[in-house]
Design an enzyme around this catalytic site. Structure first.
Site, PDB file in Angstrom:
ATOM      1  N   LYS A 113       9.471 -28.609 -36.484  1.00  0.00           N
ATOM      2  CA  LYS A 113      10.354 -28.270 -35.659  1.00  0.00           C
ATOM      3  C   LYS A 113      10.488 -29.104 -34.564  1.00  0.00           C
ATOM      4  O   LYS A 113      11.845 -29.621 -34.035  1.00  0.00           O
ATOM      5  CB  LYS A 113      10.161 -26.795 -35.251  1.00  0.00           C
ATOM      6  CG  LYS A 113      10.201 -25.704 -36.126  1.00  0.00           C
ATOM      7  CD  LYS A 113       9.717 -24.306 -35.681  1.00  0.00           C
ATOM      8  CE  LYS A 113       9.906 -23.486 -36.667  1.00  0.00           C
ATOM      9  NZ  LYS A 113       9.357 -21.973 -36.428  1.00  0.00           N
ATOM     10  N   GLN A 137       6.202 -18.959 -32.105  1.00  0.00           N
ATOM     11  CA  GLN A 137       5.693 -19.147 -33.216  1.00  0.00           C
ATOM     12  C   GLN A 137       4.919 -17.907 -34.056  1.00  0.00           C
ATOM     13  O   GLN A 137       4.007 -17.410 -32.973  1.00  0.00           O
ATOM     14  CB  GLN A 137       4.869 -20.447 -33.723  1.00  0.00           C
ATOM     15  CG  GLN A 137       4.729 -20.628 -35.000  1.00  0.00           C
ATOM     16  CD  GLN A 137       5.774 -20.910 -35.791  1.00  0.00           C
ATOM     17  OE1 GLN A 137       7.027 -21.408 -35.167  1.00  0.00           O
ATOM     18  NE2 GLN A 137       5.618 -20.901 -37.124  1.00  0.00           N
ATOM     19  N   ASP A 151      15.403 -17.523 -32.066  1.00  0.00           N
ATOM     20  CA  ASP A 151      15.035 -17.019 -33.625  1.00  0.00           C
ATOM     21  C   ASP A 151      15.776 -15.648 -33.763  1.00  0.00           C
ATOM     22  O   ASP A 151      15.717 -15.290 -34.876  1.00  0.00           O
ATOM     23  CB  ASP A 151      13.484 -16.407 -33.335  1.00  0.00           C
ATOM     24  CG  ASP A 151      12.484 -17.620 -33.829  1.00  0.00           C
ATOM     25  OD1 ASP A 151      12.763 -18.032 -34.830  1.00  0.00           O
ATOM     26  OD2 ASP A 151      11.300 -17.319 -33.280  1.00  0.00           O
TER      27      ASP A 151
HETATM   28  N1  LIG Z   1       9.166 -17.465 -34.550  1.00  0.00           N
HETATM   29  C1  LIG Z   1       8.919 -17.837 -35.720  1.00  0.00           C
HETATM   30  N2  LIG Z   1      10.108 -18.559 -36.196  1.00  0.00           N
HETATM   31  C2  LIG Z   1      10.048 -18.974 -37.380  1.00  0.00           C
HETATM   32  O1  LIG Z   1      11.492 -19.403 -38.073  1.00  0.00           O
HETATM   33  C3  LIG Z   1       9.081 -19.024 -38.147  1.00  0.00           C
HETATM   34  C4  LIG Z   1       7.775 -18.484 -37.575  1.00  0.00           C
HETATM   35  N3  LIG Z   1       7.820 -17.883 -36.404  1.00  0.00           N
HETATM   36  N4  LIG Z   1       6.547 -18.568 -38.302  1.00  0.00           N
HETATM   37  C5  LIG Z   1       6.595 -19.024 -39.668  1.00  0.00           C
HETATM   38  C6  LIG Z   1       7.787 -18.978 -40.343  1.00  0.00           C
HETATM   39  C7  LIG Z   1       7.952 -20.039 -41.423  1.00  0.00           C
HETATM   40  N5  LIG Z   1       8.955 -20.915 -41.147  1.00  0.00           N
HETATM   41  C8  LIG Z   1       9.472 -22.024 -41.919  1.00  0.00           C
HETATM   42  C9  LIG Z   1      10.030 -23.050 -41.567  1.00  0.00           C
HETATM   43  C10 LIG Z   1      10.209 -24.065 -42.325  1.00  0.00           C
HETATM   44  C11 LIG Z   1       9.681 -24.338 -43.315  1.00  0.00           C
HETATM   45  C12 LIG Z   1       9.950 -25.785 -44.169  1.00  0.00           C
HETATM   46  O2  LIG Z   1      10.359 -26.564 -43.717  1.00  0.00           O
HETATM   47  N6  LIG Z   1       9.318 -25.579 -45.426  1.00  0.00           N
HETATM   48  C13 LIG Z   1       9.421 -27.070 -46.021  1.00  0.00           C
HETATM   49  C14 LIG Z   1       8.063 -27.478 -46.631  1.00  0.00           C
HETATM   50  C15 LIG Z   1       7.039 -26.494 -47.372  1.00  0.00           C
HETATM   51  C16 LIG Z   1       5.927 -26.801 -47.054  1.00  0.00           C
HETATM   52  O3  LIG Z   1       5.364 -27.963 -47.738  1.00  0.00           O
HETATM   53  O4  LIG Z   1       4.846 -26.569 -46.461  1.00  0.00           O
HETATM   54  C17 LIG Z   1      10.252 -26.741 -47.456  1.00  0.00           C
HETATM   55  O5  LIG Z   1      10.327 -25.550 -48.001  1.00  0.00           O
HETATM   56  O6  LIG Z   1      10.382 -27.718 -48.194  1.00  0.00           O
HETATM   57  C18 LIG Z   1       9.186 -23.518 -43.684  1.00  0.00           C
HETATM   58  C19 LIG Z   1       8.597 -22.274 -43.138  1.00  0.00           C
HETATM   59  C20 LIG Z   1       9.474 -20.740 -39.940  1.00  0.00           C
HETATM   60  N7  LIG Z   1       8.832 -19.498 -39.403  1.00  0.00           N
END
Ligand SMILES: Nc1nc(=O)c2c([nH]1)NC[C@@H]1CN(c3ccc(C(=O)N[C@@H](CCC(=O)O)C(=O)O)cc3)C=[N+]21
Length: 294
Positions: free
Chosen positions: A45, A89, A112
């Protein structure tokens, strides 16, 4: 990738914001504890913020941080006029009540979209800040669906951060929405009627080819760490992509919804900054329309 296009647009609009206001939009990210996955997500992020010119403030607090200390941190960011977005987070350590924490974030800075005010706005179709993953799903769908009216959407998963808000967004688009979950009976037969399948169950291999009708669209929100037959660990979604050649479109994992989540977070941050500087915020009077793609 579609997320890159959104980031390009955000970068351009951030430049316009800076030219107009003399400051950069700023996102504060609070991370409590040492969960390795959370660290990876937060660093993604922050890296993406930098790429589009959004200033970021990182608060890394130890896992033993008390709930009161975390609330005090949020209070300070809430009143800081140079901060436009605040993200705590998840997951939080067990001794901290996430509902109390999310409630404390000023709704106009809640990028969020998890604060009850923004949840309420979404449920009435008039909100300002939409949760990032559901918004990313909608934008992906809008790139392949011209008219949502009357389409059958089946959502698998009923979480507050994905299942419920994505169902509300699709309902707002006049889809006929079925929300299913771990206790749903005859899940395959329910999924088999769907024009749009959104799966956010956290269960690798859940959605098989035979569940999905030809021409359906599958949005895969699962992020599952699995070990392949050579002992390598990898990330897979909830759908068996190799069995879905008859679908009209399937989002990949990785490289699908995940990057869209991050792009939407930055887009929300810019939106919060614009609303704040225009004296309009989701907790003030005056509803904001749901943004459209394009
Ligand atoms: N307050 C809060 N807000 C969130 O938005 C939040 C959170 N907490 N806690 C955890 C989850 C999970 N999350 C992700 C964001 C980006 C990818 C992402 O970019 N993934 C890549 C890489 C996957 C990898 O290789 O790990 C993809 O899917 O291509 C994944 C998961 C946001 N979250």
């Amino acid at each position: 990738m579609m997320a890159d296009g959104i980031l390009d647009t955000v970068r351009r609009d951030v430049a316009a914001f800076r030219a107009r206001c003399g400051i950069a939009p700023a996102l504060a990210v609070i991370l409590v504890g040492d969960d390795p996955a959370s660290h990876v997500y937060v660093s993604r992020k922050l890296k993406a913020s930098k790429r589009v010119g959004i200033a970021s403030i990182e608060r890394h607090l130890p896992s033993e941080t008390t709930q009161d200390a975390l609330l005090a941190e949020i209070d300070a960011l809430n009143i800081d006029p140079s901060v436009h977005g605040i993200l705590v987070q998840l997951p939080l350590p067990r001794h901290i009540d996430a509902a109390v924490v999310l409630d404390r974030i000023c709704p106009s800075k809640d990028v969020d979209g998890f604060h009850p005010v923004n949840v309420g706005r979404l449920s009435t179709g008039t909100q300002g800040l939409i949760p990032c993953t559901p918004l990313g799903c909608l934008l992906l769908l809008e790139s392949v669906v011209q008219d949502f009216c009357g389409l059958k959407a089946v959502v698998i998963g009923k979480s507050n951060i994905v299942g419920k808000p994505v169902a509300l967004l699709l309902l707002e688009r006049e889809c006929t929405v079925t929300v299913t979950h771990i206790n749903t009976r005859d899940l395959p037969s329910i999924v088999s009627i769907a024009d749009i399948v959104i799966v956010a169950a956290g269960s690798p291999g859940l959605v098989r080819g035979g569940w999905v009708k030809p021409g359906a669209i599958v949005i895969d929100i699962g992020i599952n760490k699995v070990v392949d037959k050579d002992g390598r660990s990898m990330i897979v979604g909830d759908a068996v992509t190799s069995e879905l050649e008859h679908a009209a479109a399937v989002t990949p994992v990785p490289g699908g919804v995940g990057p869209m989540t991050i792009a939407c977070l930055l887009s929300n941050t810019l939106r919060a900054a614009n609303m704040m500087t225009a004296g309009r915020s989701p907790d003030a009077q005056g509803a904001q329309p749901i943004p459209r793609a394009g």
